[in-house]
Design an enzyme around this catalytic site. Sequence first.
Site, PDB file in Angstrom:
ATOM      1  N   HIS A  29       4.686   3.456  -7.809  1.00 51.64           N
ATOM      2  CA  HIS A  29       3.340   2.912  -7.120  1.00 51.64           C
ATOM      3  C   HIS A  29       2.441   3.671  -6.346  1.00 51.64           C
ATOM      4  CE1 HIS A  29       0.356   0.187  -5.328  1.00 51.64           C
ATOM      5  NE2 HIS A  29      -0.104   0.548  -5.996  1.00 51.64           N
ATOM      6  N   GLU A  32       1.021   7.235  -7.563  1.00 48.49           N
ATOM      7  CA  GLU A  32      -0.081   6.365  -7.881  1.00 48.49           C
ATOM      8  C   GLU A  32      -1.108   7.145  -7.381  1.00 48.49           C
ATOM      9  OE1 GLU A  32      -3.409   3.205  -8.861  1.00 48.49           O
ATOM     10  OE2 GLU A  32      -1.119   2.313  -9.770  1.00 48.49           O
ATOM     11  N   HIS A  33      -1.151   6.707  -5.765  1.00 47.90           N
ATOM     12  CA  HIS A  33      -1.566   6.606  -4.716  1.00 47.90           C
ATOM     13  C   HIS A  33      -1.800   8.614  -4.406  1.00 47.90           C
ATOM     14  CE1 HIS A  33      -3.177   2.787  -3.571  1.00 47.90           C
ATOM     15  NE2 HIS A  33      -2.013   2.786  -3.539  1.00 47.90           N
ATOM     16  N   GLU A 109      -2.498  -2.650   0.984  1.00 48.34           N
ATOM     17  CA  GLU A 109      -2.747  -3.094  -0.178  1.00 48.34           C
ATOM     18  C   GLU A 109      -1.784  -4.228  -0.450  1.00 48.34           C
ATOM     19  OE1 GLU A 109      -2.142  -1.489  -4.839  1.00 48.34           O
ATOM     20  OE2 GLU A 109      -2.892  -0.191  -3.555  1.00 48.34           O
TER      21      GLU A 109
END
Length: 390
Positions: A29, A32-33, A109
């Site tokens: 994840h 992804e950033h 997040e």
Amino acid sequence: DHSAPVIAYHTWYRVGSRHEHEGKTGLAHLFEHLMFNEVEGRKAGEFDRLLEEAGAESNASTWLDWTQYNVSIPKDQLKLVMKLEAERMSRLVLREPQVTSEKEVVANERRYRVDDDVEGSVSELLWATAFQAHAYRWPTIGWMPDILGFSTDDCADFYRTFYAPNNATLIVVGDVREKDLLPRLSQAYGHIGPSALPLEDVRPEPPQRDERRAEVTKPTTTDKVLVGYHSPAFGDWDHSILSLLIEVLFGGRASRVHQKLVRDLEIASEVRAFVGPFKDPGLVEIFASAREGQRAERLLEVIDEELARVREEPIAEAEIERGRARFELGLLAGLASVVGKGSTIGLCGTVLGRPSAAFERLELIRRTGASELRRVARKYFGGPARSVIF
């Protein structure tokens, strides 16, 4: 699809949280950033700026089995998107400032979506309760100590391993012609070499023999209950049949459990269920939120009664047909746009290796009757092996 001068350009990588290990959860994840940051020859932010100037929209997502990047563009901007996607597949810049900055973004997040969110935190607890060996037991976003502990070397190793053409599927849908597209793709990507993909080390989840329960206190106005039953993998024969059963029981306001809990007894304000499209066996998640003054235990009693009914009594054809119609509408409505086509092809191609598998599922649903639904109900909802969070 030549109905409009637009293109959906999707890149699916066969890497998700299942490919991580303890102490390094959340790396897929985080990446992804990172993939929206600096590449060689382009400063941070330039990727998004160029796409916005071209009238494009871009997004990405990570889940248990995959990471995908999607761009929607006017057809005359295809060359630009090819160039940008090929660059970030092979020339991403990974230095300490970029990694540190994105780690903090992901940490915030997690605070917002999990730590400070009732449903997010309880769903995470459900999976950690139901799975004890398989990598599905940790959340895609990762545990907070792991997020904060990633090094630049961790990220560089991950990039070299998983971000390569031999671990990706490219889906291009829209106003294009194959004979024109393939040479341009060869030119954009042909110079990028393959990676040495590691042998995946998956530990199968041992059978769950009994019920696991947990109670948590959260700042909610009413009681809630979340139930997890172990479910078949997306590619298993039973998955489509179980999906139809979930539609009959929980799909929309006319479904059995919604009618019982919300309309007839008036003890719940919301009830829903979901069976995920995972490469390995996952969970059926059932969620119910009580009305004021009602107890979560009472909601579970009624849900159990309805599950017992479908194990013993055949479902009427009218109910099955309603479930089929909802299933078919969900699939075909998703295929109405080029973006929906790209997502459906990408998911089925990445998880199952069969890009057209959605239509195989639809054909199976059309042939499924009451006997198959009862068999599946007995198989997956018939024993004590489940996880319950109050």
